[in-house]
Design an enzyme around this catalytic site. Structure first.
Site, mmCIF file in Angstrom:
data_model
loop_
_atom_site.group_PDB
_atom_site.id
_atom_site.type_symbol
_atom_site.label_atom_id
_atom_site.label_comp_id
_atom_site.label_asym_id
_atom_site.label_seq_id
_atom_site.Cartn_x
_atom_site.Cartn_y
_atom_site.Cartn_z
ATOM 1 N N HIS A 1 3.610 -8.537 18.584
ATOM 2 C CA HIS A 1 2.822 -7.406 18.075
ATOM 3 C C HIS A 1 1.781 -7.033 19.136
ATOM 4 C CE1 HIS A 1 0.051 -5.069 15.664
ATOM 5 N NE2 HIS A 1 1.020 -4.921 14.789
ATOM 6 N N TRP B 1 0.469 -7.695 6.416
ATOM 7 C CA TRP B 1 -0.849 -7.722 5.775
ATOM 8 C C TRP B 1 -1.953 -8.151 6.742
ATOM 9 C CZ3 TRP B 1 0.875 -10.295 0.455
ATOM 10 C CH2 TRP B 1 1.563 -9.334 -0.290
ATOM 11 N N LYS B 2 -1.574 -8.484 7.957
ATOM 12 C CA LYS B 2 -2.531 -8.890 9.003
ATOM 13 C C LYS B 2 -3.542 -9.890 8.448
ATOM 14 C CE LYS B 2 -1.663 -4.655 11.530
ATOM 15 N NZ LYS B 2 -2.134 -3.608 12.421
ATOM 16 N N GLU C 1 6.446 0.442 18.114
ATOM 17 C CA GLU C 1 5.083 0.668 17.641
ATOM 18 C C GLU C 1 4.209 1.141 18.806
ATOM 19 O OE1 GLU C 1 4.201 -1.621 13.846
ATOM 20 O OE2 GLU C 1 3.723 -2.969 15.482
ATOM 21 N N GLY D 1 1.316 -1.483 8.288
ATOM 22 C CA GLY D 1 0.099 -2.296 8.250
ATOM 23 C C GLY D 1 -0.779 -1.886 7.091
ATOM 24 N N SER E 1 0.537 3.576 11.804
ATOM 25 C CA SER E 1 -0.010 4.585 10.888
ATOM 26 C C SER E 1 1.025 5.217 9.960
ATOM 27 C CB SER E 1 -0.759 5.684 11.667
ATOM 28 O OG SER E 1 -1.871 5.140 12.326
HETATM 29 P P1 PGA Z 1 -0.784 0.318 10.725
HETATM 30 O O1 PGA Z 1 -0.296 -1.014 11.457
HETATM 31 O O2 PGA Z 1 0.307 0.732 9.787
HETATM 32 O O3 PGA Z 1 -2.053 -0.062 10.045
HETATM 33 O O4 PGA Z 1 -0.996 1.333 11.822
HETATM 34 C C1 PGA Z 1 1.036 -1.160 11.855
HETATM 35 C C2 PGA Z 1 1.208 -2.416 12.619
HETATM 36 O O5 PGA Z 1 0.268 -2.882 13.275
HETATM 37 O O6 PGA Z 1 2.275 -3.023 12.603
#
Ligand code: PGA
Length: 242
Positions: A95, A10-11, A163, A220, A199
């Site tokens: 990350h 959820w950042k 990622e 994310g 994404s």
């Molecule tokens: P995102 O982020 O799905 O919004 O691209 C993924 C992540 O940063 O782990």
């Protein structure tokens, strides 16, 4: 195939109201199923609140980062031991946003992983190349180095997330065969579950779930939309693997 895994990162995108709403929706949808391991990673101040909502369910808690040190005078830091103490089982380490904005090197990441393991957390190590590296063709070498330098291969239990930096938050993802190529290389190095992140959405999750060497996704933006996250979950439940 090992149990599939779906991580919600959820950042720094929630508040008390949205956390409550999202956690309740997650609980209703995923709380009593265990075909897919659902791991929610809220920002630190909300971990306890999410725990209170999902308590007793199958959903697991993780954090988005942890300190490299176990304790001491490190103002503002949160240790893996503390995260374990408040109920986390997992922690995301390395990350690309931490590597980029907080100068986390592979050496720092290796120490964070060692601390996480020491505290009985399962680290989710993120690796992935910048776009320039992909264009130069050096991506497999760089990703292998990130994994080796993190010293994760000597650990008993961990998760690795591939990622690509250029796919995170951009809406662009690599071609399926490009992801499969990296997945093949990583699975040749380690037996740990392997996730793809960058994404992931309900538009690409069916195609992604057909990649044999992947065990799940790290999500994310789409994890903040419970309906979309549910569709991604459905793709993992019914993968189109030929
Ligand atoms: P995102 O982020 O799905 O919004 O691209 C993924 C992540 O940063 O782990």
């Amino acid at each position: 195939m090992s149990k599939r895994i779906l991580v919600a990162n959820w950042k720094m995108n929630v508040n008390t109201e949205t956390i409550q709403d999202l956690s309740k929706k997650y609980l209703n949808r995923f709380g009593h199923h265990d075909e897919v391991e659902i791991i929610i990673c809220p920002p630190y101040p909300y971990i306890d609140g999410v725990k209170n909502i999902i308590q007793g369910s199958r959903i697991k808690l993780g954090a988005q980062n942890a300190a490299e040190h176990e304790r001491g005078s490190y103002t503002g830091e949160v240790s893996s031991g503390m995260l374990h103490d408040i109920g986390c089982k997992y922690v995301i380490i390395g990350h690309s946003e931490r590597r980029k904005y907080y100068n986390e090197t592979d050496e720092v990441i290796a120490r964070k992983i060692a601390s996480a393991i020491e505290a009985s957390l399962i680290p989710i190590l993120c690796v992935g190349e910048e776009l320039s590296i992909r264009r130069e063709g050096a991506y497999l070498k760089i990703i292998r180095e990130q994994i080796e330098k993190s010293r994760i291969l000597i650990q008993k239990s961990a998760i690795i997330a591939y990622e690509p930096v250029w796919a995170i938050g951009t809406g662009t993802i690599p071609k399926m065969e490009e992801i499969a190529e990296v997945a093949e290389m990583i699975k040749g190095l380690s037996r740990f579950p392997l996730l793809y992140g960058g994404s992931v959405s309900c538009d690409n999750s069916t195609a992604l779930s057909a990649i044999k060497k992947l065990d799940g996704f790290l999500v994310g933006a789409a994890s903040l939309k419970s309906e979309e996250f549910n569709l991604i979950h459905q793709s993992l439940l019914n993968p189109n693997i030929a």
